[in-house]
Design a protein around this motif. Structure first.
Motif, mmCIF file in Angstrom:
data_model
loop_
_atom_site.group_PDB
_atom_site.id
_atom_site.type_symbol
_atom_site.label_atom_id
_atom_site.label_comp_id
_atom_site.label_asym_id
_atom_site.label_seq_id
_atom_site.Cartn_x
_atom_site.Cartn_y
_atom_site.Cartn_z
ATOM 1 N N ASP A 40 46.074 -11.358 43.650
ATOM 2 C CA ASP A 40 45.469 -10.851 42.432
ATOM 3 C C ASP A 40 43.951 -10.870 42.597
ATOM 4 N N ALA A 41 43.228 -10.498 41.557
ATOM 5 C CA ALA A 41 41.768 -10.413 41.640
ATOM 6 C C ALA A 41 41.113 -11.770 41.915
ATOM 7 N N ASN A 42 41.837 -12.856 41.645
ATOM 8 C CA ASN A 42 41.305 -14.198 41.898
ATOM 9 C C ASN A 42 41.684 -14.726 43.270
ATOM 10 N N GLY A 43 42.313 -13.892 44.093
ATOM 11 C CA GLY A 43 42.696 -14.312 45.425
ATOM 12 C C GLY A 43 43.949 -15.170 45.473
ATOM 13 N N GLN A 44 44.745 -15.125 44.404
ATOM 14 C CA GLN A 44 45.978 -15.897 44.338
ATOM 15 C C GLN A 44 47.165 -15.019 44.717
ATOM 16 N N LEU A 45 48.065 -15.547 45.545
ATOM 17 C CA LEU A 45 49.268 -14.827 45.935
ATOM 18 C C LEU A 45 50.191 -14.701 44.738
ATOM 19 N N VAL A 46 50.676 -13.489 44.490
ATOM 20 C CA VAL A 46 51.635 -13.256 43.407
ATOM 21 C C VAL A 46 52.989 -12.897 44.013
ATOM 22 N N ALA A 47 54.026 -13.049 43.223
ATOM 23 C CA ALA A 47 55.394 -12.693 43.619
ATOM 24 C C ALA A 47 55.835 -13.449 44.873
ATOM 25 N N ARG A 48 55.517 -14.729 44.921
ATOM 26 C CA ARG A 48 55.900 -15.561 46.070
ATOM 27 C C ARG A 48 57.417 -15.487 46.273
ATOM 28 N N GLY A 49 57.837 -15.164 47.508
ATOM 29 C CA GLY A 49 59.252 -15.082 47.843
ATOM 30 C C GLY A 49 59.943 -13.818 47.387
ATOM 31 N N ASP A 50 59.220 -12.872 46.807
ATOM 32 C CA ASP A 50 59.791 -11.649 46.237
ATOM 33 C C ASP A 50 59.213 -10.430 46.958
ATOM 34 N N LEU A 51 59.967 -9.878 47.908
ATOM 35 C CA LEU A 51 59.462 -8.752 48.691
ATOM 36 C C LEU A 51 59.104 -7.571 47.803
ATOM 37 N N ALA A 52 59.980 -7.200 46.875
ATOM 38 C CA ALA A 52 59.695 -6.054 46.003
ATOM 39 C C ALA A 52 58.416 -6.285 45.213
ATOM 40 N N ALA A 112 54.302 7.199 57.610
ATOM 41 C CA ALA A 112 54.230 5.743 57.544
ATOM 42 C C ALA A 112 54.957 5.105 58.711
ATOM 43 N N SER A 113 54.518 3.908 59.037
ATOM 44 C CA SER A 113 55.212 3.058 60.012
ATOM 45 C C SER A 113 55.485 1.725 59.340
ATOM 46 N N LEU A 114 56.671 1.186 59.595
ATOM 47 C CA LEU A 114 57.038 -0.133 59.099
ATOM 48 C C LEU A 114 57.258 -1.009 60.325
ATOM 49 N N ILE A 115 56.464 -2.060 60.441
ATOM 50 C CA ILE A 115 56.488 -2.913 61.628
ATOM 51 C C ILE A 115 56.890 -4.320 61.210
ATOM 52 N N GLY A 116 57.953 -4.824 61.806
ATOM 53 C CA GLY A 116 58.377 -6.190 61.555
ATOM 54 C C GLY A 116 57.529 -7.155 62.366
ATOM 55 N N VAL A 117 57.073 -8.218 61.713
ATOM 56 C CA VAL A 117 56.261 -9.232 62.374
ATOM 57 C C VAL A 117 56.866 -10.602 62.079
ATOM 58 N N SER A 118 56.560 -11.575 62.914
ATOM 59 C CA SER A 118 57.104 -12.909 62.684
ATOM 60 C C SER A 118 56.329 -13.653 61.596
ATOM 61 N N VAL A 119 55.043 -13.356 61.486
ATOM 62 C CA VAL A 119 54.222 -14.041 60.494
ATOM 63 C C VAL A 119 52.982 -13.193 60.213
ATOM 64 N N LEU A 120 52.468 -13.298 58.990
ATOM 65 C CA LEU A 120 51.163 -12.724 58.675
ATOM 66 C C LEU A 120 50.176 -13.883 58.581
ATOM 67 N N PHE A 121 48.984 -13.637 58.127
ATOM 68 C CA PHE A 121 47.897 -14.605 58.255
ATOM 69 C C PHE A 121 48.027 -15.840 57.376
ATOM 70 N N GLU A 122 48.890 -15.806 56.369
ATOM 71 C CA GLU A 122 49.017 -16.938 55.461
ATOM 72 C C GLU A 122 50.483 -17.126 55.078
ATOM 73 N N PRO A 123 50.968 -18.363 55.034
ATOM 74 C CA PRO A 123 52.353 -18.588 54.619
ATOM 75 C C PRO A 123 52.606 -18.006 53.227
ATOM 76 N N GLY A 124 53.749 -17.392 53.052
ATOM 77 C CA GLY A 124 54.109 -16.818 51.759
ATOM 78 C C GLY A 124 53.814 -15.341 51.638
ATOM 79 N N VAL A 125 52.886 -14.820 52.444
ATOM 80 C CA VAL A 125 52.587 -13.388 52.422
ATOM 81 C C VAL A 125 53.701 -12.677 53.180
ATOM 82 N N LEU A 126 54.412 -11.785 52.497
ATOM 83 C CA LEU A 126 55.575 -11.105 53.086
ATOM 84 C C LEU A 126 55.275 -9.703 53.585
ATOM 85 N N VAL A 127 54.234 -9.065 53.032
ATOM 86 C CA VAL A 127 53.944 -7.676 53.398
ATOM 87 C C VAL A 127 52.442 -7.432 53.371
#
Length: 136
Positions: A40-52, A112-127
């Motif tokens: 969000d605008a405050n730099g907080q992760l939203v929708a933790r664990g929710d890909l959609a 578009a390309s959709l690339i599967g990765v093992s991890v992004l830069f921060e835990p909890g970030v899914l996409v």
């Protein structure tokens, strides 16, 4: 309109997945949007664990970045998605996230390309979503 999107004969139809195989751009200014995630605008992760939910928020962040450069999704010629631990059975949730914001943001079906990765830069970030646009 500076961007024409198409699916040439002889290539698989991709309408069900919300993108086209080819973008033809005639504009003169390129806009490159860095990977956007579900902050969000405050730099907080939203929708933790929710890909959609994360897909929808990341798309909204791409829209904000595009608007700052005088562009919209109609100007996008390329999207790249990075999804943590991607499996084909995740496609319904991924598409549901796009559907949540498609009308609101007037998302166009850019290549578009959709690339599967093992991890992004921060835990909890899914996409993470990168975008390239071309404007007049």
């Amino acid at each position: 309109m500076p961007v024409t999107l198409l699916n040439p004969e002889g290539l698989p139809k991709t309408d069900a997945y919300g993108y086209r195989q080819v973008a033809i751009a005639t504009g003169t200014r390129q806009v490159h949007v860095a990977g956007q995630v579900a902050y969000d605008a405050n730099g907080q992760l939203v929708a933790r664990g929710d890909l959609a939910g994360q897909v929808a928020r990341a798309y909204r962040n791409v829209a904000i970045a595009l608007a700052a450069a005088g562009a919209t999704f109609r100007d996008v010629v390329r999207l790249t998605f990075y999804v943590v631990d991607w499996k084909p059975e995740m496609m319904p949730a991924f598409l549901a996230g796009i559907e949540q914001v498609a009308a609101e943001l007037q998302i166009s079906p850019a290549p578009a390309s959709l690339i599967g990765v093992s991890v992004l830069f921060e835990p909890g970030v899914l996409v993470e979503i990168e975008a390239t646009a071309v404007v007049g």
